[in-house]
Design a protein around this motif. Structure first.
Motif, PDB file in Angstrom:
ATOM      1  N   ALA A 131       0.847  -1.187   0.000  1.00 30.94           N
ATOM      2  CA  ALA A 131       0.000   0.000   0.000  1.00 30.94           C
ATOM      3  C   ALA A 131       0.884   1.240   0.000  1.00 30.94           C
ATOM      4  O   ALA A 131       2.025   1.200   0.456  1.00 30.94           O
ATOM      5  CB  ALA A 131      -0.911  -0.011   1.226  1.00 30.94           C
ATOM      6  N   PRO A 132       0.384   2.376  -0.499  1.00 24.71           N
ATOM      7  CA  PRO A 132       1.169   3.611  -0.469  1.00 24.71           C
ATOM      8  C   PRO A 132       1.570   3.973   0.956  1.00 24.71           C
ATOM      9  O   PRO A 132       0.781   3.830   1.891  1.00 24.71           O
ATOM     10  CB  PRO A 132       0.204   4.648  -1.055  1.00 24.71           C
ATOM     11  CG  PRO A 132      -0.731   3.855  -1.911  1.00 24.71           C
ATOM     12  CD  PRO A 132      -0.909   2.555  -1.196  1.00 24.71           C
ATOM     13  N   ILE A 133       2.794   4.409   1.127  1.00 23.37           N
ATOM     14  CA  ILE A 133       3.303   4.758   2.444  1.00 23.37           C
ATOM     15  C   ILE A 133       3.962   6.131   2.387  1.00 23.37           C
ATOM     16  O   ILE A 133       4.397   6.593   1.335  1.00 23.37           O
ATOM     17  CB  ILE A 133       4.320   3.721   2.970  1.00 23.37           C
ATOM     18  CG1 ILE A 133       5.495   3.588   1.994  1.00 23.37           C
ATOM     19  CG2 ILE A 133       3.654   2.375   3.200  1.00 23.37           C
ATOM     20  CD1 ILE A 133       6.608   2.709   2.505  1.00 23.37           C
ATOM     21  N   GLN A 182       7.963   9.329   0.654  1.00 21.64           N
ATOM     22  CA  GLN A 182       6.632   9.670   0.167  1.00 21.64           C
ATOM     23  C   GLN A 182       6.294   8.858  -1.079  1.00 21.64           C
ATOM     24  O   GLN A 182       7.131   8.713  -1.978  1.00 21.64           O
ATOM     25  CB  GLN A 182       6.583  11.158  -0.175  1.00 21.64           C
ATOM     26  CG  GLN A 182       5.296  11.634  -0.836  1.00 21.64           C
ATOM     27  CD  GLN A 182       4.125  11.660   0.128  1.00 21.64           C
ATOM     28  OE1 GLN A 182       3.449  10.664   0.299  1.00 21.64           O
ATOM     29  NE2 GLN A 182       3.911  12.804   0.763  1.00 21.64           N
ATOM     30  N   THR A 183       5.089   8.298  -1.116  1.00 20.68           N
ATOM     31  CA  THR A 183       4.610   7.576  -2.294  1.00 20.68           C
ATOM     32  C   THR A 183       3.890   8.534  -3.236  1.00 20.68           C
ATOM     33  O   THR A 183       3.085   9.359  -2.797  1.00 20.68           O
ATOM     34  CB  THR A 183       3.640   6.455  -1.897  1.00 20.68           C
ATOM     35  OG1 THR A 183       4.290   5.561  -0.995  1.00 20.68           O
ATOM     36  CG2 THR A 183       3.174   5.670  -3.127  1.00 20.68           C
ATOM     37  N   GLN A 187       1.876   4.520 -12.672  1.00 17.60           N
ATOM     38  CA  GLN A 187       2.988   3.994 -11.876  1.00 17.60           C
ATOM     39  C   GLN A 187       3.011   4.614 -10.482  1.00 17.60           C
ATOM     40  O   GLN A 187       2.820   5.819 -10.306  1.00 17.60           O
ATOM     41  CB  GLN A 187       4.314   4.283 -12.577  1.00 17.60           C
ATOM     42  CG  GLN A 187       5.524   3.706 -11.848  1.00 17.60           C
ATOM     43  CD  GLN A 187       6.803   3.848 -12.655  1.00 17.60           C
ATOM     44  OE1 GLN A 187       6.785   4.249 -13.821  1.00 17.60           O
ATOM     45  NE2 GLN A 187       7.926   3.504 -12.050  1.00 17.60           N
ATOM     46  N   GLN A 188       3.273   3.776  -9.475  1.00 15.90           N
ATOM     47  CA  GLN A 188       3.465   4.231  -8.104  1.00 15.90           C
ATOM     48  C   GLN A 188       4.922   4.028  -7.713  1.00 15.90           C
ATOM     49  O   GLN A 188       5.520   2.992  -7.996  1.00 15.90           O
ATOM     50  CB  GLN A 188       2.559   3.463  -7.143  1.00 15.90           C
ATOM     51  CG  GLN A 188       1.080   3.817  -7.279  1.00 15.90           C
ATOM     52  CD  GLN A 188       0.246   3.197  -6.179  1.00 15.90           C
ATOM     53  OE1 GLN A 188       0.385   2.020  -5.882  1.00 15.90           O
ATOM     54  NE2 GLN A 188      -0.617   3.991  -5.574  1.00 15.90           N
ATOM     55  N   PHE A 189       5.492   5.026  -7.060  1.00 19.94           N
ATOM     56  CA  PHE A 189       6.892   4.969  -6.671  1.00 19.94           C
ATOM     57  C   PHE A 189       7.085   5.764  -5.386  1.00 19.94           C
ATOM     58  O   PHE A 189       6.220   6.544  -4.974  1.00 19.94           O
ATOM     59  CB  PHE A 189       7.784   5.533  -7.787  1.00 19.94           C
ATOM     60  CG  PHE A 189       7.513   6.965  -8.132  1.00 19.94           C
ATOM     61  CD1 PHE A 189       8.260   7.996  -7.573  1.00 19.94           C
ATOM     62  CD2 PHE A 189       6.485   7.300  -9.022  1.00 19.94           C
ATOM     63  CE1 PHE A 189       8.004   9.321  -7.872  1.00 19.94           C
ATOM     64  CE2 PHE A 189       6.225   8.625  -9.336  1.00 19.94           C
ATOM     65  CZ  PHE A 189       6.990   9.646  -8.759  1.00 19.94           C
ATOM     66  N   VAL A 190       8.233   5.554  -4.749  1.00 23.08           N
ATOM     67  CA  VAL A 190       8.549   6.220  -3.484  1.00 23.08           C
ATOM     68  C   VAL A 190       9.776   7.096  -3.675  1.00 23.08           C
ATOM     69  O   VAL A 190      10.794   6.642  -4.224  1.00 23.08           O
ATOM     70  CB  VAL A 190       8.809   5.203  -2.361  1.00 23.08           C
ATOM     71  CG1 VAL A 190       9.219   5.923  -1.066  1.00 23.08           C
ATOM     72  CG2 VAL A 190       7.574   4.346  -2.118  1.00 23.08           C
TER      73      VAL A 190
END
Length: 313
Positions: free
Chosen positions: A26-28, A120-121, A231-234
């Motif tokens: 999950a996004p963090i 941060q996501t 796309q999701q990235f941190v």
């Protein structure tokens, strides 16, 4: 990593509680700081400070937090001078980190660490793939009587890192304690660390004079780092400052991560509209002023309506 930096990193890990690596689904987002004051175990000034007993330590932060700071002030046996370690971390509006740190070791038997990190996501939802690159500006001043070896008396040094990670591979366990230990050293490198998409890092001994430099991320694929639609990235940034036995280094004038301003105007505009941060940022002072002014205006309107209502009655 050279011998000096490896020894300093090891000293931080002796204080910092590291979390096991786990894939984040999950996004963090979050922030964490670590400050510590240790002795040098009374070793002679002709030898390197090994990092001995902990005198004071302060560690704060965790998942879901936007801002945090910590400080240690203390005396090491044999000196009347106060040593200080400081760290702060925040997620600014838009989600990117701003970090501050300071490390000042007084006397001939002390070592101090000041550090901070933030992560941060983001999700990219633009119409097409787009280039992505980050910069971090570091400004520090310091005193360093041992430019050849920061572990010797009067020494001071720094490490800094900006990483762009695949969300599922980011090496922080959301269910673990909030002190992860990533700020102790460069936590990744291309081709070695799974899930690292791009990064920039720097480490060195304090120059002993006010110094400024910029870190710019590079893609791990050897070309451009392109974000795909959805796309999701941190984004993860950290800074750690070390000093011992009279050393001093101050980066409290901020290590701020930003989208690389040298990208084209079209790319910057598309990123501004297409990126979503999953953790609310901390309002800037100007934003706070606007909020306060807005509250005052609402209060004035409510008082005016109350007077009008009373007059009508």
């Amino acid at each position: 990593m050279n011998r000096t930096q490896a020894a300093l990193a090891g000293a931080v890990f002796a204080v910092w509680v590291a979390a096991p690596t786990a894939a984040a689904q999950a996004p963090i987002f979050g922030v964490s700081v670590n400050t510590s004051l240790r002795t040098c175990n009374g070793v002679p000034s002709s030898q390197e400070c090994p990092g001995g007993s902990i005198v004071k330590v302060s560690r704060r932060g965790g998942q879901g937090m936007n801002t945090v700071s910590a400080e240690v002030l203390g005396l090491v046996a044999g000196t009347k001078l106060v040593s200080r370690g400081f760290g702060s971390a925040e997620l600014r509006p838009g989600g990117l980190p701003r970090l501050k740190a300071l490390s000042s070791a007084k006397g001939d038997n002390s070592r101090v660490v000041g550090s901070g990190e933030a992560w941060q996501t983001f999700t990219y939802s633009g119409p097409a793939g787009i280039e992505y690159r980050l910069q971090g500006q570091i400004d520090y001043r310091g005193k360093n009587a041992s430019p050849a070896n920061a572990l010797m008396p009067g020494g001071s040094s720094y490490t800094a890192f900006i990483g762009i990670w695949d969300l599922a591979a980011f090496p922080i366990n959301p269910g673990a304690p909030p002190f992860f230990g990533l700020a102790a050293y460069n936590p990744g490198s291309c081709g070695v660390t799974p899930g690292l998409l791009g990064y920039a890092s720097a480490e060195g001994v304090s120059a002993g004079v006010p110094t400024s430099f910029t870190l710019t991320t590079r893609a791990c694929n050897g070309g451009l780092l392109t974000l795909n639609v959805g796309q999701q990235f941190v984004v993860h940034s950290n800074i750690a400052l070390f000093s011992n036995r009279g050393g001093f280094i101050d980066a409290s004038h901020t290590f701020t991560t930003v989208i690389d301003p040298t990208l084209s105007a079209e790319t910057l505009a598309a990123l501004a509209s297409g990126l979503t941060a999953h953790g609310a940022g901390v309002p800037e002072p100007g934003s706070w002023a606007l909020l306060i002014a807005g509250f005052g205006l609402v209060g004035a309107m409510m008082r005016r309506r109350s007077r009008v209502a009373c007059a009508a009655a």
